[in-house]
Design a protein around this motif. Structure first.
Motif, mmCIF file in Angstrom:
data_model
loop_
_atom_site.group_PDB
_atom_site.id
_atom_site.type_symbol
_atom_site.label_atom_id
_atom_site.label_comp_id
_atom_site.label_asym_id
_atom_site.label_seq_id
_atom_site.Cartn_x
_atom_site.Cartn_y
_atom_site.Cartn_z
ATOM 1 N N MET A 141 -25.663 51.269 11.887
ATOM 2 C CA MET A 141 -26.537 50.214 12.395
ATOM 3 C C MET A 141 -27.512 49.736 11.322
ATOM 4 N N LYS A 142 -28.037 50.669 10.559
ATOM 5 C CA LYS A 142 -28.950 50.285 9.486
ATOM 6 C C LYS A 142 -28.217 49.476 8.417
ATOM 7 N N GLY A 143 -26.962 49.843 8.152
ATOM 8 C CA GLY A 143 -26.166 49.061 7.209
ATOM 9 C C GLY A 143 -25.917 47.654 7.724
ATOM 10 N N LYS A 144 -25.621 47.532 9.028
ATOM 11 C CA LYS A 144 -25.419 46.215 9.624
ATOM 12 C C LYS A 144 -26.708 45.399 9.609
ATOM 13 N N LEU A 145 -27.830 46.089 9.813
ATOM 14 C CA LEU A 145 -29.113 45.381 9.774
ATOM 15 C C LEU A 145 -29.365 44.821 8.377
ATOM 16 N N ASN A 146 -29.052 45.600 7.359
ATOM 17 C CA ASN A 146 -29.191 45.101 5.982
ATOM 18 C C ASN A 146 -28.262 43.913 5.741
ATOM 19 N N GLU A 147 -27.042 43.998 6.268
ATOM 20 C CA GLU A 147 -26.091 42.893 6.129
ATOM 21 C C GLU A 147 -26.598 41.642 6.840
ATOM 22 N N LEU A 148 -27.116 41.843 8.056
ATOM 23 C CA LEU A 148 -27.666 40.714 8.813
ATOM 24 C C LEU A 148 -28.834 40.067 8.078
ATOM 25 N N THR A 149 -29.722 40.911 7.568
ATOM 26 C CA THR A 149 -30.883 40.382 6.849
ATOM 27 C C THR A 149 -30.449 39.600 5.625
ATOM 28 N N GLY A 150 -29.451 40.136 4.901
ATOM 29 C CA GLY A 150 -28.941 39.421 3.737
ATOM 30 C C GLY A 150 -28.313 38.097 4.117
ATOM 31 N N LYS A 151 -27.524 38.082 5.209
ATOM 32 C CA LYS A 151 -26.902 36.841 5.676
ATOM 33 C C LYS A 151 -27.956 35.818 6.064
ATOM 34 N N ARG A 152 -28.979 36.287 6.783
ATOM 35 C CA ARG A 152 -30.038 35.366 7.209
ATOM 36 C C ARG A 152 -30.754 34.780 6.000
ATOM 37 N N ASN A 153 -31.117 35.626 5.040
ATOM 38 C CA ASN A 153 -31.818 35.134 3.856
ATOM 39 C C ASN A 153 -30.945 34.157 3.077
ATOM 40 N N GLU A 154 -29.645 34.467 2.985
ATOM 41 C CA GLU A 154 -28.725 33.561 2.272
ATOM 42 C C GLU A 154 -28.639 32.218 2.988
ATOM 43 N N LEU A 155 -28.547 32.258 4.313
ATOM 44 C CA LEU A 155 -28.438 31.024 5.085
ATOM 45 C C LEU A 155 -29.699 30.179 4.967
ATOM 46 N N VAL A 156 -30.849 30.836 5.040
ATOM 47 C CA VAL A 156 -32.120 30.107 4.911
ATOM 48 C C VAL A 156 -32.223 29.460 3.533
ATOM 49 N N ALA A 157 -31.837 30.199 2.488
ATOM 50 C CA ALA A 157 -31.895 29.658 1.128
ATOM 51 C C ALA A 157 -30.953 28.471 0.984
ATOM 52 N N ARG A 158 -29.731 28.587 1.533
ATOM 53 C CA ARG A 158 -28.768 27.477 1.448
ATOM 54 C C ARG A 158 -29.263 26.265 2.218
ATOM 55 N N SER A 159 -29.909 26.515 3.366
ATOM 56 C CA SER A 159 -30.437 25.412 4.161
ATOM 57 C C SER A 159 -31.541 24.677 3.406
ATOM 58 N N LYS A 160 -32.414 25.427 2.751
ATOM 59 C CA LYS A 160 -33.486 24.803 1.974
ATOM 60 C C LYS A 160 -32.924 24.028 0.792
ATOM 61 N N THR A 161 -31.909 24.584 0.146
ATOM 62 C CA THR A 161 -31.282 23.886 -0.990
ATOM 63 C C THR A 161 -30.649 22.588 -0.546
ATOM 64 N N ALA A 162 -29.931 22.629 0.591
ATOM 65 C CA ALA A 162 -29.305 21.417 1.110
ATOM 66 C C ALA A 162 -30.337 20.354 1.458
ATOM 67 N N ALA A 163 -31.444 20.796 2.058
ATOM 68 C CA ALA A 163 -32.506 19.843 2.408
ATOM 69 C C ALA A 163 -33.116 19.217 1.157
ATOM 70 N N ALA A 164 -33.321 20.024 0.118
ATOM 71 C CA ALA A 164 -33.881 19.505 -1.133
ATOM 72 C C ALA A 164 -32.926 18.515 -1.781
ATOM 73 N N GLN A 165 -31.634 18.839 -1.775
ATOM 74 C CA GLN A 165 -30.644 17.932 -2.349
ATOM 75 C C GLN A 165 -30.602 16.620 -1.585
ATOM 76 N N SER A 166 -30.723 16.715 -0.263
ATOM 77 C CA SER A 166 -30.726 15.497 0.551
ATOM 78 C C SER A 166 -31.941 14.623 0.237
ATOM 79 N N GLN A 167 -33.095 15.249 0.050
ATOM 80 C CA GLN A 167 -34.295 14.491 -0.291
ATOM 81 C C GLN A 167 -34.151 13.811 -1.642
ATOM 82 N N VAL A 168 -33.590 14.534 -2.616
ATOM 83 C CA VAL A 168 -33.384 13.943 -3.944
ATOM 84 C C VAL A 168 -32.425 12.771 -3.850
ATOM 85 N N HIS A 169 -31.347 12.938 -3.070
ATOM 86 C CA HIS A 169 -30.370 11.856 -2.913
ATOM 87 C C HIS A 169 -31.011 10.618 -2.293
#
Length: 261
Positions: A141-169
């Motif tokens: 469970m702790k391993g899955k929690l680490n995986e979930l946290t990593g997935k969430r952080n990756e998704l948030v970072a990708r979402s912010k990058t996409a938003a920044a790219q959209s603003q630049v465009h």
């Protein structure tokens, strides 16, 4: 309760995160909720595992106490038996019987402690197996929690990058000089029309000057012709060839008219 927690831990540990994300309408919100659920479940599981481990340790302590008591009573029985033998060797039958009876009591208590220890062994083995499985499930469970946290952080970072790219465009699109619908494009088109108008005015002015010079040349030629005609009538001779005319004065007269003279 331990079985229900163990089953929930196994279910959460086997969860396919990527598959769940593919089915989610809002993956980020789902990940946030899953992180909260996992965190709460881990806290509950840790409490249950700690209680189970505590119960196991109590059983082990009781078992160890029974083993120790069995050994102690065995030693006491041996000591009492030897004492009885000493008294019997001296001919003291009464004290010999007394210590033999003490040895029997010690042996009885030794057997009781041994039985207590043996009866606890299956429970200790079972609880040890449960604790091992609970610890393993908790680690998963702790391993899955680490995986979930990593997935969430990756998704948030990708979402912010996409938003920044959209603003630049959008920013680049708003200042596109080649876009005829933009303010800059319309202003450039207006300047081009004004420049074209100036060139037209310049061409028109140049054409008017050429016309004026041509009319001056025609007037000079007519004046020369009139002057020569007046000289002829006054009895003067014809003017010499090349005396300033730019072309023949009677160029519009047919040559047949001269044959009639």
């Amino acid at each position: 309760m331990k079985q229900s927690i163990f089953g929930r831990m196994a279910q959460l540990a086997k969860a396919n995160i990527n598959s769940l994300l593919d089915q989610a309408e809002d993956p980020q919100k789902m990940l946030d909720q899953m992180v909260r659920d996992y965190t709460n479940s881990i806290a509950e599981a840790e409490s249950a595992v700690a209680q189970t481990i505590g119960n196991l340790r109590m059983l082990q302590d009781d078992y160890n106490e029974d083993v120790k008591n069995s050994k102690d009573w065995g030693n006491k029985a041996l000591a009492a038996s030897r004492k009885a033998d000493e008294y019997r060797a001296k001919g003291d039958v009464t004290d010999a019987e007394k210590f033999d009876n003490l040895a029997k009591v010690a042996l009885q208590r030794q057997m009781s402690a041994e039985n207590e220890a043996k009866s606890a062994e299956p429970s200790i083995a079972s609880q040890t197996d449960v604790v091992d499985k609970l610890k393993h499930g908790l680690d998963q469970m702790k391993g899955k929690l680490n995986e979930l946290t990593g997935k969430r952080n990756e998704l948030v970072a990708r979402s912010k990058t996409a938003a920044a790219q959209s603003q630049v465009h959008d920013a680049l699109k708003s200042i596109d000089f080649m876009d005829p619908t933009s303010e800059v494009g319309r202003f450039e088109e207006k300047i081009r029309r004004e420049e074209a108008k100036v060139r037209g005015q310049q061409e028109l002015s140049a054409s008017s000057l050429d016309s004026q010079f041509n009319s001056l040349e025609d007037l000079g030629e007519q004046t020369e012709i009139e002057a020569r005609l007046a000289a002829l009538k006054s009895g003067g001779g014809p003017a010499a060839i090349g005396a300033g005319e730019s072309r023949s004065a009677a160029s519009t007269v047919d040559d047949a008219d001269f044959d009639k003279l």
